[in-house]
Design a protein around this motif. Structure first.
Motif, short mmCIF file in Angstrom:
data_model
loop_
_atom_site.label_atom_id
_atom_site.label_comp_id
_atom_site.label_asym_id
_atom_site.label_seq_id
_atom_site.Cartn_x
_atom_site.Cartn_y
_atom_site.Cartn_z
N SER A 194 0.83 -1.21 0.00
CA SER A 194 0.00 0.00 0.00
C SER A 194 0.86 1.25 0.00
O SER A 194 0.56 2.22 -0.70
N LEU A 195 1.91 1.23 0.79
CA LEU A 195 2.80 2.39 0.90
C LEU A 195 3.53 2.66 -0.42
O LEU A 195 3.74 3.80 -0.80
N HIS A 196 3.89 1.61 -1.13
CA HIS A 196 4.68 1.72 -2.34
C HIS A 196 4.08 2.70 -3.35
O HIS A 196 4.79 3.40 -4.05
N ASP A 197 2.76 2.75 -3.43
CA ASP A 197 2.09 3.57 -4.42
C ASP A 197 1.74 4.99 -3.95
O ASP A 197 1.11 5.73 -4.69
N ALA A 198 2.16 5.37 -2.76
CA ALA A 198 1.88 6.72 -2.26
C ALA A 198 2.61 7.75 -3.12
O ALA A 198 3.70 7.49 -3.64
N TYR A 199 2.00 8.92 -3.29
CA TYR A 199 2.55 9.96 -4.16
C TYR A 199 3.41 10.96 -3.40
O TYR A 199 3.73 12.02 -3.95
N PHE A 200 3.76 10.66 -2.18
CA PHE A 200 4.59 11.58 -1.40
C PHE A 200 5.56 10.76 -0.57
O PHE A 200 5.66 9.56 -0.77
N THR A 201 6.27 11.39 0.33
CA THR A 201 7.29 10.70 1.11
C THR A 201 6.71 9.45 1.77
O THR A 201 5.64 9.49 2.36
N LYS A 202 7.46 8.37 1.64
CA LYS A 202 7.06 7.08 2.20
C LYS A 202 7.97 6.81 3.40
O LYS A 202 9.19 6.87 3.27
N VAL A 203 7.38 6.51 4.54
CA VAL A 203 8.14 6.29 5.77
C VAL A 203 7.85 4.89 6.28
O VAL A 203 6.69 4.49 6.39
N VAL A 204 8.92 4.16 6.61
CA VAL A 204 8.78 2.83 7.20
C VAL A 204 9.53 2.86 8.53
O VAL A 204 10.74 3.11 8.56
N VAL A 205 8.79 2.66 9.63
CA VAL A 205 9.41 2.59 10.96
C VAL A 205 9.45 1.12 11.35
O VAL A 205 8.41 0.45 11.41
N ILE A 206 10.65 0.64 11.63
CA ILE A 206 10.85 -0.77 11.98
C ILE A 206 11.39 -0.85 13.39
O ILE A 206 12.41 -0.21 13.70
N ASN A 207 10.71 -1.59 14.26
CA ASN A 207 11.23 -1.77 15.63
C ASN A 207 11.19 -3.23 16.08
O ASN A 207 11.56 -3.54 17.20
N THR A 208 10.74 -4.12 15.21
CA THR A 208 10.76 -5.56 15.50
C THR A 208 11.07 -6.29 14.19
O THR A 208 10.96 -5.70 13.11
N ASN A 209 11.43 -7.53 14.28
CA ASN A 209 11.71 -8.34 13.09
C ASN A 209 12.57 -7.57 12.10
O ASN A 209 12.29 -7.53 10.89
N HIS A 210 13.60 -6.93 12.62
CA HIS A 210 14.41 -6.01 11.82
C HIS A 210 14.93 -6.63 10.52
O HIS A 210 14.77 -6.03 9.45
N LYS A 211 15.53 -7.78 10.62
CA LYS A 211 16.14 -8.39 9.44
C LYS A 211 15.08 -8.67 8.36
O LYS A 211 15.26 -8.30 7.19
N TYR A 212 13.97 -9.30 8.74
CA TYR A 212 12.90 -9.61 7.78
C TYR A 212 12.32 -8.33 7.18
O TYR A 212 12.16 -8.22 5.96
N ASN A 213 11.97 -7.37 8.03
CA ASN A 213 11.33 -6.14 7.54
C ASN A 213 12.26 -5.33 6.65
O ASN A 213 11.81 -4.75 5.65
N LEU A 214 13.53 -5.28 6.97
CA LEU A 214 14.48 -4.56 6.12
C LEU A 214 14.66 -5.27 4.77
O LEU A 214 14.68 -4.63 3.72
N THR B 162 12.50 -7.24 3.32
CA THR B 162 11.23 -7.10 2.59
C THR B 162 11.14 -5.72 1.95
O THR B 162 10.72 -5.57 0.79
N THR B 163 11.53 -4.70 2.70
CA THR B 163 11.52 -3.33 2.17
C THR B 163 12.49 -3.22 1.00
O THR B 163 12.16 -2.64 -0.04
N LYS B 164 13.66 -3.79 1.15
CA LYS B 164 14.66 -3.75 0.09
C LYS B 164 14.14 -4.41 -1.19
O LYS B 164 14.32 -3.89 -2.29
N LYS B 165 13.46 -5.53 -1.05
CA LYS B 165 12.91 -6.24 -2.22
C LYS B 165 11.80 -5.44 -2.90
O LYS B 165 11.67 -5.49 -4.11
N LYS B 166 11.00 -4.72 -2.12
CA LYS B 166 9.86 -4.01 -2.67
C LYS B 166 10.28 -2.76 -3.45
O LYS B 166 9.61 -2.37 -4.40
N PHE B 167 11.39 -2.14 -3.09
CA PHE B 167 11.86 -0.92 -3.76
C PHE B 167 13.14 -1.23 -4.52
O PHE B 167 14.20 -1.41 -3.93
N THR B 168 13.03 -1.31 -5.84
CA THR B 168 14.16 -1.70 -6.68
C THR B 168 15.35 -0.75 -6.52
O THR B 168 16.49 -1.15 -6.74
#
Length: 179
Positions: free
Chosen positions: A106-126, A128-134
């Motif tokens: 859902s965040l990927h398609d936002a038309y303005f600054t996209k913010v991801v705050v990670i405080n758990t499952n750091h390795k997985y969430n990072l 996953t974020t890396k894979k979603k944004f080429t």
């Protein structure tokens, strides 16, 4: 004929960005109002030129990036913290919940600054974020470290990744925005 004093004054607590840009574009707006002209391509071109020639450095200013944003927060308890830090009315939306990947889509398609705050499952969430944004394909990260990563994306928006461990969110953001 309208004069500058005839229009509203921006309150002092308005952001520097809005106030400065408003003052720069005001003569053009006033001219169009006085001539009863509609916004046309020359107006848009002038608007863009004023921004590019005088204010384009703002795109690298953290506070400017955060004027309009959408974010993924770790859980509902972060909403109050987030809105205490960024209470302005230009904010987009915030999401939280267990399905990090769904929120990221859902965040990927936002038309303005996209913010991801990670405080758990750091390795997985990072990862996953890396894979979603080429644009992050070559990014190397240490999931055990706290950091704020900003990446300019191909859609001409910014992605802000906040990897938080122990530092309170407000303190982490204040430390970054003061750099």
């Amino acid at each position: 004929e309208l004069q500058q004093g005839d229009l509203f004054q921006l309150p002092e607590n308005e952001t520097t960005f809005v106030n400065e840009f408003g003052k720069a574009i005001f003569p053009k707006v006033l001219d169009y109002i006085n001539q009863n002209k509609v916004i046309d391509q020359p107006f848009v071109d002038d608007f863009i030129n004023i921004y590019e020639n005088s204010f384009s450095a703002w795109t690298n200013d953290f506070d400017f990036m955060m004027l309009s944003h959408s974010c993924i927060l770790p859980d509902a308890s972060y909403f109050d913290q987030w809105h205490e830090i960024y209470p302005n009315p230009f904010n987009g939306s915030s999401r939280s919940g267990d399905d990090f990947y769904y929120n990221l889509i859902s965040l990927h398609d936002a038309y303005f600054t996209k913010v991801v705050v990670i405080n758990t499952n750091h390795k997985y969430n990072l990862k996953t974020t890396k894979k979603k944004f080429t644009e992050l394909a070559d990014w190397k990260f240490d999931s055990t470290q706290e950091f704020i990563k900003i990446q300019f994306l191909n859609d001409r928006t910014n992605l802000v990744i906040i990897n938080q461990h122990n530092t309170p969110l407000k303190e982490l953001l204040e430390g970054y925005s003061n750099k």
